[in-house]
Write an enzyme that holds these catalytic residues in place. Structure first.
Site, short mmCIF file in Angstrom:
data_model
loop_
_atom_site.label_atom_id
_atom_site.label_comp_id
_atom_site.label_asym_id
_atom_site.label_seq_id
_atom_site.Cartn_x
_atom_site.Cartn_y
_atom_site.Cartn_z
N ARG A 137 5.28 65.59 -7.46
CA ARG A 137 6.36 64.85 -6.85
C ARG A 137 7.68 65.41 -6.81
NH1 ARG A 137 7.57 58.99 -10.04
NH2 ARG A 137 9.59 59.40 -9.40
N LYS A 176 6.77 53.70 -18.30
CA LYS A 176 6.83 52.50 -17.66
C LYS A 176 5.75 52.20 -16.79
CE LYS A 176 10.76 52.67 -15.45
NZ LYS A 176 11.11 54.00 -15.74
N ARG A 201 4.73 66.34 -15.22
CA ARG A 201 4.06 65.46 -14.09
C ARG A 201 4.43 66.20 -12.90
NH1 ARG A 201 6.55 59.41 -13.88
NH2 ARG A 201 8.38 60.34 -12.68
N ARG A 227 17.47 47.94 -11.37
CA ARG A 227 18.22 49.39 -11.83
C ARG A 227 19.62 49.23 -11.71
NH1 ARG A 227 13.36 53.11 -10.56
NH2 ARG A 227 13.88 55.00 -10.92
N ARG A 281 18.58 62.12 -12.07
CA ARG A 281 17.82 60.64 -12.04
C ARG A 281 18.30 60.10 -13.31
NH1 ARG A 281 12.03 62.14 -11.05
NH2 ARG A 281 11.50 59.88 -11.66
P1 AMP Z 1 10.88 55.99 -9.66
O1 AMP Z 1 9.45 56.13 -9.46
O2 AMP Z 1 11.11 54.52 -10.17
O3 AMP Z 1 11.45 56.75 -10.67
O4 AMP Z 1 11.62 55.85 -8.18
C1 AMP Z 1 11.80 57.11 -7.58
C2 AMP Z 1 13.12 57.05 -6.67
O5 AMP Z 1 13.10 55.83 -5.74
C3 AMP Z 1 14.43 56.70 -7.41
O6 AMP Z 1 14.85 57.85 -8.01
C4 AMP Z 1 15.24 56.11 -6.58
O7 AMP Z 1 15.56 57.13 -5.42
C5 AMP Z 1 14.38 55.33 -5.76
N1 AMP Z 1 14.29 53.82 -6.36
C6 AMP Z 1 13.11 53.38 -6.89
N2 AMP Z 1 13.23 52.41 -7.32
C7 AMP Z 1 14.60 51.72 -7.21
C8 AMP Z 1 15.44 50.74 -7.64
N3 AMP Z 1 15.00 49.72 -8.05
N4 AMP Z 1 16.56 50.76 -6.66
C9 AMP Z 1 17.24 51.77 -6.33
N5 AMP Z 1 16.22 52.93 -6.16
C10 AMP Z 1 15.23 52.81 -6.41
#
Ligand code: AMP
Length: 187
Positions: free
Chosen positions: A133, A13, A127, A88, A144
């Site tokens: 990360r 994404k 990654r 989400r 996740r």
């Molecule tokens: P991502 O980089 O999008 O995979 O997000 C990393 C982490 O940030 C996720 O595993 C959640 O803990 C938090 N996070 C990011 N976006 C959201 C969202 N829209 N709703 C809730 N938690 C989020």
């Protein structure tokens, strides 16, 4: 244009959103990036979300909805927004509809990147090695992915029923995925 990039962690994404930013002048709104920036800055918000993020769970709807609301307000008149990693949950999707409606806008398109679990794990593992990360380790990745399957994937009919959903084979090459997204955007 309000475009949602939809898919599990590691689907591509962010990569595809960045290409659309460069090519079309869209603004990428990644809640994950915003939360990581908050953590890096040591802000109160960053400290509050750190443990939840590291566990692989979702942070509260209120927090991410407010982040998105702020960013929409701070970017008036842009060519388009790409929502990356948001919404989400159903509550987030309903809130986003409201944020857009109050500005006379709506979601135009939802692009779902479809990638199988084995490939996702391979990408996330790479990654983790490249970027370090903390939530990209294989154990947290499983959580996740579970959060995606139970809380996020159920949103697909929310958009599908409105005719907004386009599926793209996220297993294709980066250029192949990009071409499929361009075709979807061309209608
Ligand atoms: P991502 O980089 O999008 O995979 O997000 C990393 C982490 O940030 C996720 O595993 C959640 O803990 C938090 N996070 C990011 N976006 C959201 C969202 N829209 N709703 C809730 N938690 C989020």
């Amino acid at each position: 244009m309000n475009l949602i990039m939809f898919g599990p962690p590691g689907a591509g994404k962010g990569t595809q959103a960045k290409r659309l930013v460069e090519g079309r002048g869209f603004v990428q709104l990644s809640t994950g990036d915003m939360l990581r920036a908050a953590r890096a800055s040591g802000s109160e918000l960053g400290q509050r979300v750190a443990a939840v993020m590291d566990s692989g769970s979702l942070v509260s709807d209120e927090i991410v909805i407010e982040l998105i609301d702020d960013q929409i307000t701070k970017n008036p008149g842009v060519a388009g927004f790409i929502y990356d990693g948001f919404p989400r949950t159903t509550a987030q999707a309903v809130a986003l509809d409201g944020l857009l409606a109050s500005r006379g806008q709506r979601i135009d398109l939802v692009i779902r990147l479809v990638v199988d679990d084995e490939e996702l794990l391979a990408r996330i593992t790479k990654r983790f090695e490249d970027q370090g990360r903390s939530d990209d380790n294989p154990e947290t990745f499983v959580k996740r992915l579970a959060a995606y399957n139970t809380q996020t994937a159920p949103l697909l009919p929310f958009y599908g029923d409105r005719g907004l959903l386009r599926e793209v084979d996220g297993m294709a090459s980066m250029d192949g995925v990009a071409a499929a997204i361009d075709a979807a955007l061309a209608g």
